[in-house]
Design a protein around this motif. Structure first.
Motif, PDB file in Angstrom:
ATOM      1  N   PHE A  42       0.843  -1.198   0.000  1.00 19.72           N
ATOM      2  CA  PHE A  42       0.000   0.000   0.000  1.00 19.72           C
ATOM      3  C   PHE A  42       0.881   1.252   0.000  1.00 19.72           C
ATOM      4  O   PHE A  42       1.795   1.395   0.811  1.00 19.72           O
ATOM      5  CB  PHE A  42      -0.892   0.000   1.240  1.00 19.72           C
ATOM      6  N   ASN A  43       0.606   2.166  -0.912  1.00 17.25           N
ATOM      7  CA  ASN A  43       1.402   3.387  -1.054  1.00 17.25           C
ATOM      8  C   ASN A  43       0.646   4.572  -0.462  1.00 17.25           C
ATOM      9  O   ASN A  43      -0.445   4.916  -0.912  1.00 17.25           O
ATOM     10  CB  ASN A  43       1.716   3.650  -2.534  1.00 17.25           C
ATOM     11  N   LEU A  44       1.222   5.193   0.557  1.00 17.87           N
ATOM     12  CA  LEU A  44       0.608   6.345   1.217  1.00 17.87           C
ATOM     13  C   LEU A  44       1.303   7.610   0.749  1.00 17.87           C
ATOM     14  O   LEU A  44       2.500   7.802   0.978  1.00 17.87           O
ATOM     15  CB  LEU A  44       0.733   6.204   2.734  1.00 17.87           C
ATOM     16  N   THR A  45       0.562   8.502   0.081  1.00 19.72           N
ATOM     17  CA  THR A  45       1.151   9.752  -0.397  1.00 19.72           C
ATOM     18  C   THR A  45       1.103  10.803   0.710  1.00 19.72           C
ATOM     19  O   THR A  45       0.321  10.701   1.666  1.00 19.72           O
ATOM     20  CB  THR A  45       0.392  10.285  -1.622  1.00 19.72           C
ATOM     21  N   ASN A  46       1.921  11.835   0.570  1.00 20.56           N
ATOM     22  CA  ASN A  46       1.923  12.915   1.554  1.00 20.56           C
ATOM     23  C   ASN A  46       0.592  13.672   1.547  1.00 20.56           C
ATOM     24  O   ASN A  46       0.153  14.166   2.585  1.00 20.56           O
ATOM     25  CB  ASN A  46       3.084  13.866   1.289  1.00 20.56           C
ATOM     26  N   GLN A  47      -0.059  13.776   0.376  1.00 16.69           N
ATOM     27  CA  GLN A  47      -1.361  14.440   0.320  1.00 16.69           C
ATOM     28  C   GLN A  47      -2.411  13.632   1.081  1.00 16.69           C
ATOM     29  O   GLN A  47      -3.245  14.197   1.805  1.00 16.69           O
ATOM     30  CB  GLN A  47      -1.810  14.630  -1.129  1.00 16.69           C
ATOM     31  N   GLN A  48      -2.369  12.317   0.956  1.00 14.68           N
ATOM     32  CA  GLN A  48      -3.291  11.474   1.720  1.00 14.68           C
ATOM     33  C   GLN A  48      -3.034  11.619   3.216  1.00 14.68           C
ATOM     34  O   GLN A  48      -3.972  11.684   4.009  1.00 14.68           O
ATOM     35  CB  GLN A  48      -3.150  10.012   1.292  1.00 14.68           C
ATOM     36  N   VAL A 102      14.596   7.432  10.396  1.00 16.61           N
ATOM     37  CA  VAL A 102      13.397   8.267  10.445  1.00 16.61           C
ATOM     38  C   VAL A 102      12.733   8.400   9.075  1.00 16.61           C
ATOM     39  O   VAL A 102      11.508   8.550   8.973  1.00 16.61           O
ATOM     40  CB  VAL A 102      13.723   9.656  11.034  1.00 16.61           C
ATOM     41  N   HIS A 103      13.523   8.322   7.992  1.00 15.74           N
ATOM     42  CA  HIS A 103      12.947   8.465   6.649  1.00 15.74           C
ATOM     43  C   HIS A 103      11.983   7.329   6.319  1.00 15.74           C
ATOM     44  O   HIS A 103      11.174   7.442   5.388  1.00 15.74           O
ATOM     45  CB  HIS A 103      14.061   8.500   5.602  1.00 15.74           C
ATOM     46  N   LEU A 104      12.059   6.223   7.076  1.00 17.31           N
ATOM     47  CA  LEU A 104      11.142   5.113   6.829  1.00 17.31           C
ATOM     48  C   LEU A 104       9.708   5.488   7.202  1.00 17.31           C
ATOM     49  O   LEU A 104       8.755   4.911   6.685  1.00 17.31           O
ATOM     50  CB  LEU A 104      11.573   3.885   7.642  1.00 17.31           C
ATOM     51  N   ILE A 105       9.565   6.466   8.109  1.00 16.31           N
ATOM     52  CA  ILE A 105       8.248   6.870   8.592  1.00 16.31           C
ATOM     53  C   ILE A 105       7.759   8.154   7.931  1.00 16.31           C
ATOM     54  O   ILE A 105       6.587   8.301   7.611  1.00 16.31           O
ATOM     55  CB  ILE A 105       8.269   7.036  10.135  1.00 16.31           C
ATOM     56  N   THR A 106       8.671   9.111   7.709  1.00 12.36           N
ATOM     57  CA  THR A 106       8.234  10.397   7.170  1.00 12.36           C
ATOM     58  C   THR A 106       9.323  11.071   6.343  1.00 12.36           C
ATOM     59  O   THR A 106      10.522  10.880   6.588  1.00 12.36           O
ATOM     60  CB  THR A 106       7.812  11.349   8.309  1.00 12.36           C
ATOM     61  N   ASP A 107       8.891  11.877   5.348  1.00 14.12           N
ATOM     62  CA  ASP A 107       9.802  12.697   4.543  1.00 14.12           C
ATOM     63  C   ASP A 107       9.970  14.089   5.148  1.00 14.12           C
ATOM     64  O   ASP A 107      10.819  14.858   4.694  1.00 14.12           O
ATOM     65  CB  ASP A 107       9.250  12.874   3.120  1.00 14.12           C
ATOM     66  N   PHE A 108       9.164  14.428   6.131  1.00 15.63           N
ATOM     67  CA  PHE A 108       9.067  15.810   6.597  1.00 15.63           C
ATOM     68  C   PHE A 108      10.252  16.262   7.450  1.00 15.63           C
ATOM     69  O   PHE A 108      10.526  17.459   7.549  1.00 15.63           O
ATOM     70  CB  PHE A 108       7.782  16.008   7.402  1.00 15.63           C
ATOM     71  N   LYS A 126      13.136  20.502   9.922  1.00 18.21           N
ATOM     72  CA  LYS A 126      12.191  20.469   8.810  1.00 18.21           C
ATOM     73  C   LYS A 126      12.925  20.331   7.481  1.00 18.21           C
ATOM     74  O   LYS A 126      13.895  21.042   7.236  1.00 18.21           O
ATOM     75  CB  LYS A 126      11.352  21.755   8.781  1.00 18.21           C
ATOM     76  N   ASN A 127      12.443  19.440   6.646  1.00 24.73           N
ATOM     77  CA  ASN A 127      12.988  19.303   5.293  1.00 24.73           C
ATOM     78  C   ASN A 127      12.252  20.243   4.343  1.00 24.73           C
ATOM     79  O   ASN A 127      11.054  20.523   4.520  1.00 24.73           O
ATOM     80  CB  ASN A 127      12.860  17.859   4.804  1.00 24.73           C
ATOM     81  N   ASP A 128      12.948  20.735   3.352  1.00 22.53           N
ATOM     82  CA  ASP A 128      12.347  21.653   2.382  1.00 22.53           C
ATOM     83  C   ASP A 128      11.415  20.906   1.433  1.00 22.53           C
ATOM     84  O   ASP A 128      11.574  19.711   1.187  1.00 22.53           O
ATOM     85  CB  ASP A 128      13.443  22.349   1.567  1.00 22.53           C
ATOM     86  N   GLY A 129      10.431  21.660   0.889  1.00 21.66           N
ATOM     87  CA  GLY A 129       9.576  21.123  -0.165  1.00 21.66           C
ATOM     88  C   GLY A 129       8.249  20.548   0.299  1.00 21.66           C
ATOM     89  O   GLY A 129       7.545  19.927  -0.500  1.00 21.66           O
ATOM     90  N   PHE A 130       7.896  20.756   1.589  1.00 18.63           N
ATOM     91  CA  PHE A 130       6.660  20.138   2.089  1.00 18.63           C
ATOM     92  C   PHE A 130       5.699  21.168   2.708  1.00 18.63           C
ATOM     93  O   PHE A 130       4.892  20.833   3.564  1.00 18.63           O
ATOM     94  CB  PHE A 130       7.006  19.058   3.121  1.00 18.63           C
ATOM     95  N   ASP A 131       5.791  22.430   2.234  1.00 16.75           N
ATOM     96  CA  ASP A 131       4.920  23.476   2.769  1.00 16.75           C
ATOM     97  C   ASP A 131       3.450  23.251   2.412  1.00 16.75           C
ATOM     98  O   ASP A 131       2.561  23.845   3.035  1.00 16.75           O
ATOM     99  CB  ASP A 131       5.360  24.852   2.244  1.00 16.75           C
ATOM    100  N   ARG A 137       2.650  17.831   8.501  1.00 17.46           N
ATOM    101  CA  ARG A 137       4.013  18.127   8.970  1.00 17.46           C
ATOM    102  C   ARG A 137       4.019  18.504  10.448  1.00 17.46           C
ATOM    103  O   ARG A 137       4.867  18.036  11.214  1.00 17.46           O
ATOM    104  CB  ARG A 137       4.635  19.252   8.135  1.00 17.46           C
ATOM    105  N   ASN A 138       3.065  19.327  10.859  1.00 17.15           N
ATOM    106  CA  ASN A 138       3.013  19.732  12.259  1.00 17.15           C
ATOM    107  C   ASN A 138       2.669  18.571  13.182  1.00 17.15           C
ATOM    108  O   ASN A 138       3.285  18.388  14.238  1.00 17.15           O
ATOM    109  CB  ASN A 138       1.987  20.854  12.450  1.00 17.15           C
ATOM    110  N   GLN A 139       1.669  17.780  12.800  1.00 17.26           N
ATOM    111  CA  GLN A 139       1.274  16.650  13.644  1.00 17.26           C
ATOM    112  C   GLN A 139       2.363  15.581  13.682  1.00 17.26           C
ATOM    113  O   GLN A 139       2.586  14.954  14.724  1.00 17.26           O
ATOM    114  CB  GLN A 139      -0.045  16.056  13.150  1.00 17.26           C
ATOM    115  N   MET A 140       3.058  15.354  12.573  1.00 17.06           N
ATOM    116  CA  MET A 140       4.160  14.399  12.559  1.00 17.06           C
ATOM    117  C   MET A 140       5.307  14.894  13.431  1.00 17.06           C
ATOM    118  O   MET A 140       5.999  14.110  14.085  1.00 17.06           O
ATOM    119  CB  MET A 140       4.650  14.150  11.133  1.00 17.06           C
TER     120      MET A 140
END
Length: 335
Positions: A42-48, A102-108, A126-131, A137-140
């Protein structure tokens, strides 16, 4: 292993325990709950993920739900923690390995460890590109800071307390809840961070907690819903403590917060079922203590610390009161 899928499943389970319908969350977020639970790829996108967190915050009415979830995520993270324990001898080594995972759980976020003369700081940069995903991002970020703190407690036979913490999402109205969860003063900053005394980096980690975590996750269904408790709400509190408090002592404030209730409301609901919070805590300790003595090879000192006793002697006295035997006598009997 698909860690992001596992993370989302654990988050939805957490929401279900708080009476927030997982099916409604996923439906509103454009996710198939059936596919999430059946498709290993199952692929979970950042928008989802953004949609999921937005809906969870809205349905729960809890802006701090990421913080609350972070303090209850140990069981879902067993595979990651297992990797860290198996490749680390000290807290410093464990944190260094965690940075690479940590990258296994989130890109943020990226985790950084900064050592100073007398202290060290864990920063979630914070990593760039996720505004475009502010809620996620805040909840993560909220999740990661509490998750890291409570997992650190599970690596050693002590209760490490931060000197101070910084939150990107800090709001002064939540100061009391921050204190309950993080156990230190908290301020607003552009990144999340935890600061500790530097000596803690040299602390040896133990493997006993990982053994006990595995033991618990294998048997958790048998331990839940005890016959000694009659009310539905009291059993829910018991089940929550069984699943989440084996690495540290949860205060009534923390438990009430995780159920989105005030302490007074939680106490009232338990009183209506003829039981107190302390009685449930005692029942949890008794159940876990007997289970660990019978089924694990961990020492009495390790088990007593994991169950929240300041001294092994206190645990021995309590165990003898429950069973009529000392832990050593009981273990010998059931070998």
């Amino acid at each position: 292993m698909n860690y992001r899928r596992t993370f989302l499943q654990a988050l939805l389970l957490f929401c279900g325990e708080r009476n927030i319908d997982p099916q409604r969350i996923t439906s509103l977020s454009g996710i198939s709950l059936r596919e999430l639970n059946t498709k290993t790829k199952f692929n979970l996108t950042n928008q989802q993920l953004e949609n999921v967190w937005k809906n969870i915050v809205q349905l729960s009415g809890d802006e701090l739900i990421g913080l609350h979830f972070g303090a209850t995520m140990q069981i879902a993270a067993l595979n990651t923690i297992g990797q860290i324990i198996q490749t680390s001898n000290t807290v410093k080594e464990a944190l260094q390995h965690a940075c690479s995972l940590v990258h296994l759980i989130t890109d943020f976020y990226t985790i950084q460890i900064e050592e100073k003369t007398k202290t060290f700081t864990i920063t979630f940069q914070k990593n760039d590109g996720f505004d475009n995903f502010p809620t996620a991002r805040n909840q993560m970020g909220d999740f990661l800071i509490t998750f890291t703190l409570y997992e650190l407690k599970g690596l050693v036979l002590e209760n490490p307390k931060p000197i101070k913490a910084s939150l990107l999402t800090y709001k002064k109205i939540y100061d009391r809840e921050y204190q309950n969860i993080l156990k230190c003063s908290t301020k607003k900053n552009d990144n999340y961070s935890l600061e500790f005394k530097k000596d803690y980096l040299k602390t040896k980690i133990i493997t006993a907690n990982y053994e006990i975590q595995n033991l618990l996750i294998e048997q958790i269904n048998k331990l839940q819903n005890p016959t000694s408790l009659n009310g539905g709400f009291s059993k829910k509190i018991f089940n929550f403590l069984i699943a989440n408090s084996y690495l540290y002592s949860l205060s009534i404030e923390s438990v009430a917060g995780n159920f989105n209730l005030s302490v007074r409301t939680l106490q009232r609901k338990l009183k209506e079922e003829g039981v107190s919070y302390l009685q449930i805590v005692e029942e949890v300790r008794k159940s876990l203590a007997i289970h660990y003595i019978q089924n694990s090879t961990s020492s009495i000192k390790e088990i007593s610390s994991i169950l929240g006793y300041a001294e092994p002697s206190g645990f021995v006295r309590a165990f003898k009161k429950w069973t009529g035997k000392t832990p050593s006598e009981y273990r010998h009997k059931y070998k």
